[in-house]
Structure formats: C-alpha cells, structure tokens
Write a protein that holds these residues in place. Structure first.
Motif, PDB file in Angstrom:
ATOM      1  N   ASN A 196      -3.704  41.451  23.261  1.00  0.00           N
ATOM      2  CA  ASN A 196      -3.174  40.125  23.603  1.00  0.00           C
ATOM      3  C   ASN A 196      -3.152  39.908  25.114  1.00  0.00           C
ATOM      4  N   ILE A 213       1.335  31.528  22.703  1.00  0.00           N
ATOM      5  CA  ILE A 213       1.088  32.659  21.811  1.00  0.00           C
ATOM      6  C   ILE A 213       1.928  32.443  20.553  1.00  0.00           C
ATOM      7  N   THR A 237       1.173  37.988  13.968  1.00  0.00           N
ATOM      8  CA  THR A 237       1.707  38.489  15.234  1.00  0.00           C
ATOM      9  C   THR A 237       3.222  38.588  15.150  1.00  0.00           C
ATOM     10  N   TYR A 288      -5.049  36.589  26.353  1.00  0.00           N
ATOM     11  CA  TYR A 288      -4.355  35.465  27.013  1.00  0.00           C
ATOM     12  C   TYR A 288      -4.279  35.648  28.531  1.00  0.00           C
TER      13      TYR A 288
END
Length: 935
Positions: free
Chosen positions: A587, A571, A577, A591
């Motif tokens: 997120n 990430i 971000t 992910y």
C-alpha cells in the motif's frame, strides 16, 4: 540501561537485610518521643529509667528513644536537667511488641535543686502528648501521624490525605487544598522538594507512596520563612520512616474488581514488548534508525522515493484492536522489611526497605461532544483500554550517634501504561453528520527517583540545632510511537476511508505517529540553623538557613503525519483491507505514502531552573500565651528555555517574601491564630514552551505561552481551634488571598488550550472542622471507639479579566466554591478491627477559562462515598482489608458555560455537557502478614 539502574540495587539490599532479620525475635520495646510542653521541640539527652531496675536509655537528637524490656507492666521515669521529672505508670509491654509512649516534659517552676516528680498513667500521657503536638504548631497546618495512619485501612498516601482537614483528592492522586487546584501546592518528601510527576502540569501523584512507610504528613496552609515559597494552597510535607518501632517482614497481596472493567471484553494492540510486564520499554517501539539518520540533514529536501523507503522502515503496528478475552482482576504485591538495633555506645542503626509491584487493567467509556455558540461540531463515543504496571521501591538507612543523626533515604517509582482507544461517532459539517471511526495507541512510561542524605545535630553547650540535606531527584517520561488513525464515511459509501493529504499539509489527527521523551533532574541542598536563647523570661529561638535547587529538563518531540507524495490519497477500509493492512509495503508503494514532519508539533527544548534562597526567622514567646513566628525569605529564581531555531527564553525574579504567624493560647485547650504571608507561583517549563501537543482523549491541542509571568500571592488567615480530647478538634478559619498575574489554562477556541496570566484574582473563604469521639452519647466501648469528623470550606473566588472580556465574572481556574468532607470511623484501641465510611464533594470548578472564541469549561460536582473495613487475624500477625471506592460511581462530567447566566453551577437546558466518563465502583481486597510477629 540507565532507566533500570535502581532495580538491581534495591534487590541486592533486600536480600542482604532479609538474611539478617529472618530470625529476628526478642524482648518487647517501649518507644516514643520526648518534647517540651510549651514549644513542642524535641528534647535530646533525656535519661529514661525503668523504676526498680538498672535498665535505661537516653533520647537521641530527635528526642526519640527505644527501651528494650521483657514482657510485663512497668513504671518509667523521664529525667532532664531544668525540667520536672515525669514518672509514667501502667506501661504494659509484650515480647516482640513495641508500646509507643510519647512524653511531654515541663520546665521546672524554680531553680530549687529539690526534684519535683510529676506522676501520670500511660493512657493519660499518650493523650497529653497528642494535645501538645496539636497546639504547638507554629503555623496554620493540619496533619496526620504515623499512629493514625497505622490504625487506618488506607493503602497509599492519596487515601491518607482524604482524612486531612480542608483537603480532598482529585483523580485519586492529586491533592486539592482549600479548593485550589494542584498547581498551587508544593510537595516535600523528607524535606526535599519533589519534581512534578506529570509532564504537562505542576502536580504530584500521591498514590505512588505506600501508606505503611509514612512517619507523618503535614499540610502547611500558611507560609513561614523556613518553608519553600512556591505555594498558595498548601505545602505538603511527607516524612518516611527510618527507625521502625520493631522488626517486621511484611508481605501484602491485593486484588480487586471494577464494575466498568473486570470480566468485560478487553482489547489490546501491538506491539507487546518483552519487558512490558515489568513496566519498562524494551526498545521495540523506538524511532527507526533510517529516519534518525535522514533528519540529520534536510529531510524535507529528500527525493520522494527516499521518503517512501523510510516510511517502510516504520513498523506496521496499527490495529483496530485484538480481543484478549475478559478483563482479569488486578494483582498487587508488596514486600516490606525493617529493623533497628543498638550498637556500641548506645548508638542506633535502623533500616526500612519496601518493594511493590502491581498489574491491572482498566476499561473506560467516555462520551465526548463539542459545540460552540453557532454550531454543533462532533459527537464521539470512546472505549479506552489500559494495561498498567507499577514498580516501586523504598530504602531508608539511618544512624544515631550521640547528639547526631544521619539518614540516607531513597524512593523509586515506575508507572507503565499501554492504552488503546476506539472512537466512533459523527463529525458535523453544516449540521450534516459524517460517520467517523478513530484509533489511538500509546505507551507511556513515567519514572520518579529521589535520594536524600540528611543530618540532624545538636551542637555545643548552647544547644544549637543544625539540620541539613542534600538530595537528587529524577523524573522521566518516555512515550515512543503514539499512533493515531482516523477514518470517515463519505455519503453513499458503505465503508470507511482514510484520506491522506499531500506532504505540505499533513494532519496528525488523521494519520500520525508521535515520539516524545522527557528527562528532568533536580539537585538540591538545604541548611537550617536554630539558636535558642532566653528573653522576657521565656524560651526564644533564632533560625536562619539557605537553600539551593537546580533543575534541568530535556524534552524531545517528533510528530509525523502520513501523507501522499502526489495528490490526496483515499484508502478504502473494506473487505479487502483491514486497519492492520493500511501501511503494508504494497500500500505504501501503491499510494506513494510517506511521513512528513508537522512543524508545530515537533519541538526539542532544554530548560534550566536555578533557585537560590535564604531566610531569617524569629520564634518569640512574648508571654506565656503569645507566640510570634516571623521573618522573611529571599528567593532568586532564574529560568531558561533553549529551543533550536528560536531565541533563548530567559526569566529572572528576585522576591523578598515576609511572613508572620501569631498564636495566642486562650487556655490549655484552645488557640487563636493569625497569619500573613507572601508567596509565589511560578510557571512550569511545559507552560512556557511553545510546543503543541495533540490530546486525543479530550480532542484538544495544547500549547505553551512564552510570555507567562510568575504570580504573587498575599495570604491572610485567622483561625480559632479547640482540642476537647485526644485526636479531637473543633476549629473555624477565615482566609483571604490576593493573586497578581495568576496563571490559568485557557480555552482559546478552535480546540486549542494554552496558558495565560489574568491581571489579578481574589479568594475569600471560610473553613469549619469538627472531629469528635462519640463517647458523650454512651459510655459503651462502641461509642468510645467511634469518631465522627467533618470539614467544609466555602470560597468566593473572583478573577479580574483583561479588557474585552465582556465583564463576565468567573472564579480562579481550578477553584471550587465549596468543599465538603465527612466520615465515621470505628477503631478500637487494640486496632483489631476498624470501619471507615467517607464522603467527599467538591463544588463545580473551572477546568479551562474561555478566551477569544472559547467557552468556559467547568467540571460538575460529584458525590463520592468510600467504605473501608479491616480485620486482624492470626494473633494480629495478619490483616484483611476491603476498600469499596466511589460507591455511587457518578459520571465525571465537563460542561460548557454558555453566555446569559451569572451562575457557574450546571443548568440543564442552558449549558452543554462536552465530556463524560463513567469511572465505575472499585472493590479492593488485600491481605498483609508480618512473618516476624510473635504469636
């Protein structure tokens, strides 16, 4: 609500007593204690009369008295059957003031019925009483009285202990006796053993006890049968006041400045609880209910979609830090109230109440580096920001009736620390440094409560002395939702990346949340009975008693690591971000982020410790000069740890521990002492529990060792002491200690700290102490009130290590090879103004012993200089105090000791600094005002 049950109770009590004493004024008082010259024992029932009047009183069961008189100068007589009458002149008393007069009485030389009167002055008798107290201690001990505490500018017990011979204070709160670490000490408050204030080691934080509520402190350096056996350095006995000398209503305000913190940029991180300012967690950081329900079953077998949904229930409270502006100065307030009065039949009731609150900020800069024998591992620089709140209260009630005294004493303290740490640096892999940034946020609430009911009685014509106590203590630590997040910068990137592994390999150092909670309860009871008798024409005493202490501890740790439900996830931390957006719901879905249990760091255990003890002791006066205090103590201790899914850990020891203390009076001013004792040092619950804890600050994993054994110590002491004047001493001591199976915290390599027994260890040392008024230089008032004191200790410590340790010679863990304390104090008799200059230095000490691939870690010596000044104002009703602590502000540094040198001292170019903290210099200004002081 159980955690704040003490607060409304104390608040209600103080309101009641303030209403009783708000208008308290009255005559002056003469207060003090009457003791036997030879034995130092209190004498109850002494008749005290003001010459030429009918005013009088008698001493209570502790030999104490209060005599109310109008202002003036008096001669006071002290009479007791079998003793010489003493007549003290020039006793000056002012309205609404207390003049302290301690008196010693001497047994009459013959049975002749004619009265023998010994005459003396107020000043001389005060000196004589102090002589007697110093000389008549049964064991090798050092202490500080309420009178000396009253004349010092110390604000808490930690500062007071700096003035006691052979002791020093580590981290401004832990006592070090004869260079031995805090694990070799035990602490008693009002004769009840106190629980550890630290969850991970045996230690007591003395900075939580306000100094103005202390009656006296004694540090016993040798054992006697009536003392707890679990110490080898010192048993620190703190007695808080119950009967104040005079009515008081004190309000104290304080503020300060730290060179590393105040008016510097200060960062915080969410969440901010509604009751954080008071020092209590409001529940906003609790573990989500969805996770608590899920782990009642088999969490690891849940579908990934359910785990991802549960991850969304955790608050997204990660942050890179919010700038709150400049650090404000600290603030503290203390309200203390006390009074005593006589009731029907000359009985006496007294109380003392205190409520204190403080709020402070602390900013610390730390450099942390790691290197082993073959490679450089990392270099980090930390900025740590701590918001601290402290709330404390004391309530003591006491009642004297006849030859009896009952007291109810309560102590409560709550520490709340909210810490945010920003770390940046390089982690090396094959000598190629990879940039890293990390964040750690944790809130810790520590609370301590102790309640004691105690009684003292003199029974029958044979004057049996009976004392007892029943006590309850509770220590708690709550650390909900510690949050750790670490990013790395890959080669070629201009941004940092969070890398999450799969569910089978979560890493708490990369992205984790930890919830821990500890509660320990201690129930104890003690009974002591002393029977006086005569033998060889001398007063003797036979003493016996028993003790029961039961401890129960509940500990829970939930450690969770963020992971990806699929393959590893990267990430990026870029312009799109921020740290606060890493774990948004978007997120988490993108992910496939979930939380996985980290088994080695998850541990719930319950521990119990059951101590039963008893002793027999004789206090024999064989001749006018020779006194023996000897006997034996038996202690049976059973300890159990129960951990889910693991066999129960059971430990049981029964020890018979003899001791002997011999004192030979060379003359009226000097003694020669010899002591032998056997004591124990038991492992703490945390040291036995196999739970693994990640220490972010020091970058270590800490785990227990279920195979630890209790340690035994044989102690020998020889001491010569001379008391040339009141409050003065010159002494020299030598001591020897042999430890079997000493417990040490060890560096096992791979950044893991654990606990192990060494086969044996020896300590051989010498102490010198000098405290002298400088009036021999000049007869002027300046030198009359100027006292120089110094004490030093040299210790040669050696540990026998297990086979395969390359024969290296190292000291006992925590042991310093030398200890130096010194100071210069100016304090006039009227206590109107005082100055103190203090110096302390402790030699290099072994923090962690290296085993396997680990290296020995030492702490470098520091020179510490403190300066204190106080001034009474408003006709002595008010007082200003200025403390300047750690003037030199030398770094606190740890270093690895590499092979190739037999010396333990730091050697530049050979040894390696692994941890360095700059504490800064602290200035504290306080003002205290007594609203009941008559102008």
């Amino acid at each position: 609500m159980q955690r704040i049950y003490s607060v409304p109770f104390f608040t209600l009590i103080v309101l009641c007593f303030l209403s009783l004493s708000a208008f308290a004024t009255g005559p002056g008082k003469v207060t003090g204690k009457v003791t036997d010259k030879k034995t130092g024992e209190a004498i109850p029932g002494v008749t005290i009369i003001v010459q030429g009047t009918s005013q009088g009183t008698v001493t209570d069961v502790e030999g104490r008295y209060v005599l109310a008189v109008t202002s003036g100068t008096y001669t006071i007589d002290f009479k007791y059957m079998g003793y010489q009458t003493k007549s003290i002149s020039e006793v000056k008393v002012a309205d609404n003031r207390a003049a302290n007069l301690d008196v010693i009485l001497e047994v009459a030389a013959s049975k002749d019925l004619r009265e023998v009167v010994v005459r003396g002055s107020y000043k001389q008798e005060t000196i004589n009483a102090l002589y007697a107290a110093q000389k008549n201690n049964a064991v090798v001990s050092d202490g500080i009285s309420a009178d000396l505490i009253r004349k010092s500018p110390d604000k808490n017990t930690g500062e007071v202990l700096k003035r006691v011979s052979g002791t020093s204070i580590q981290d401004n709160k832990f006592v070090v006796v004869r260079g031995l670490s805090e694990r070799y000490n035990t602490t008693l408050m009002n004769n009840a053993v106190m629980p550890s204030t630290e969850p991970d080691k045996k230690a007591f934080s003395f900075d939580i006890i306000p100094s103005n509520l202390i009656d006296n402190i004694t540090i016993y350096k040798t054992a006697s049968p009536d003392l707890p056996a679990d110490f080898a350095g010192g048993a620190v006995k703190v007695s808080t006041k119950d009967f104040p000398d005079q009515a008081f209503l004190d309000l104290q305000l304080s503020t300060g400045y730290n060179t590393q913190t105040t008016f510097k940029d200060f960062y915080t991180t969410p969440p901010k609880g509604k009751t954080d300012w008071l020092g209590f967690d409001d529940g906003s950081r609790k573990l989500p209910d969805a996770y608590k329900q899920a782990v009642k079953g088999n969490y690891s077998l849940l579908p990934d979609a359910d785990k991802i949904a549960i991850a969304k229930q955790f608050p997204n409270s990660y942050s890179s830090g919010d700038l709150q502006g400049k650090s404000r100065p600290p603030f503290g307030v203390q309200l203390a109230n006390g009074n005593s009065w006589h009731t029907k039949g000359n009985n006496r009731f007294g109380y003392i109440f205190s409520l204190n609150y403080s709020n402070s900020l602390r900013r610390v800069y730390r450099e942390r580096s790691e290197q082993n024998l073959t490679e450089h591992l990392f270099d980090y620089k930390d900025f740590s920001y701590t918001q601290a709140n402290n709330l404390g209260a004391v309530l003591n009630l006491a009642y004297n009736f006849g030859n009896n005294k009952i007291a109810f004493k309560n102590f409560f303290n709550n520490d709340f620390n909210n810490v945010f740490t920003h770390r940046a640096g390089l982690q090396f892999d094959n000598n190629a440094g990879q940039p890293r940034i990390s964040y750690n946020a944790e809130m810790t609430q520590n609370s301590l409560y102790n309640s004691t009911v105690e009684g003292t009685h003199v029974l029958g014509n044979r004057k049996w002395n009976v004392d007892w106590n029943i006590a309850y203590g509770r220590a708690a630590r709550n650390q909900p939702d510690q949050r750790i997040l670490s990013f790395k910068q890959y080669e070629g990137d201009d941004f940092y990346t969070l890398t999450l592994s799969n569910e089978n390999n979560p890493n708490i150092r990369e992205a984790g949340r930890v919830y821990t909670k500890l509660t320990e309860n201690i129930y104890s009871a003690n009974l002591n009975i002393a029977l006086p008798f005569e033998m060889f024409g001398q007063s003797q005493k036979f003493k016996f008693g028993g003790t029961k202490v039961y401890r129960s501890r509940d500990f829970s740790a939930i450690a969770l690591g963020y992971a990806s439900a699929g393959a590893n996830a990267n990430i990026p931390l870029d312009k799109n971000t921020t740290v606060g957006q890493i774990f948004t719901n978007e997120n988490i879905d993108k992910y496939r982020i979930l939380l996985a249990k980290i088994d080695l760091n998850n541990k719930d255990y319950k521990g119990t410790g059951d101590l039963s003890g008893g002793y027999l002791m004789l206090d024999n006066k064989l001749t006018e000069a020779l006194r023996l205090v000897w006997g034996a103590r038996l202690e049976s201790y059973t300890q159990e740890l129960t951990t889910a899914g693991e066999p129960k850990q059971h430990y049981n020891n029964v020890d018979i521990l003899p001791s002997l203390n011999a004192t030979y009076a060379l003359n009226e001013q000097s003694n020669l002492r010899f002591s032998y004792s056997q004591t124990v040092n038991r492992p703490e619950f945390r040291e036995l529990a196999t739970f693994r804890y990640y220490d972010f600050d020091n970058e270590y994993l800490i785990e227990g060792n279920k195979n630890l054994k209790r340690s035994l110590a044989n102690n020998l002491d020889l001491r010569w002491e001379m008391f040339p004047g009141a409050g003065e001493i010159i002494s020299g001591s030598v001591f020897y200690k042999h430890f079997k199976n000493p417990i040490e915290q060890t560096n096992d390599g791979n950044s893991i700290l654990s606990y192990n027994n060494a086969p044996s260890a020896t300590d051989i040392g010498a102490e010198l102490e000098f405290r002298k008024r400088l009036n021999f230089i000049s007869a002027s008032s300046i030198f009359e009130n100027l006292v120089f004191y110094a004490n030093a200790a040299y210790i040669n410590s050696h540990v026998e290590l297990p086979a395969g340790s390359d024969g290296k010679k190292t000291p006992l863990q925590g042991q310093s090879p030398y200890l130096i304390n010194g100071g210069l104090t100016y304090a006039p008799a009227d206590n109107d103004f005082s100055l103190n200059l203090l110096y302390n230095r402790i030699g290099q000490r072994l923090r962690f012993r290296g085993t396997a691939d680990g290296l020995d870690t030492y702490e470098r010596p520091r020179d510490i200089i403190d300066f204190q000044i106080s001034k009474k104002v408003f006709h002595k009703a008010g007082e200003f105090r200025l403390n300047i602590s750690d003037i030199l502000a030398q770094p606190i540094a740890w270093y690895y000791k590499f092979p190739g040198s037999d010396k333990t001292a730091y050697q530049a170019g050979h040894d390696y600094i692994v941890n360095s903290v700059k504490p800064g210099t602290t200035f504290t200004l306080s003002f205290r005002y007594n609203f009941l002081s008559k102008k």
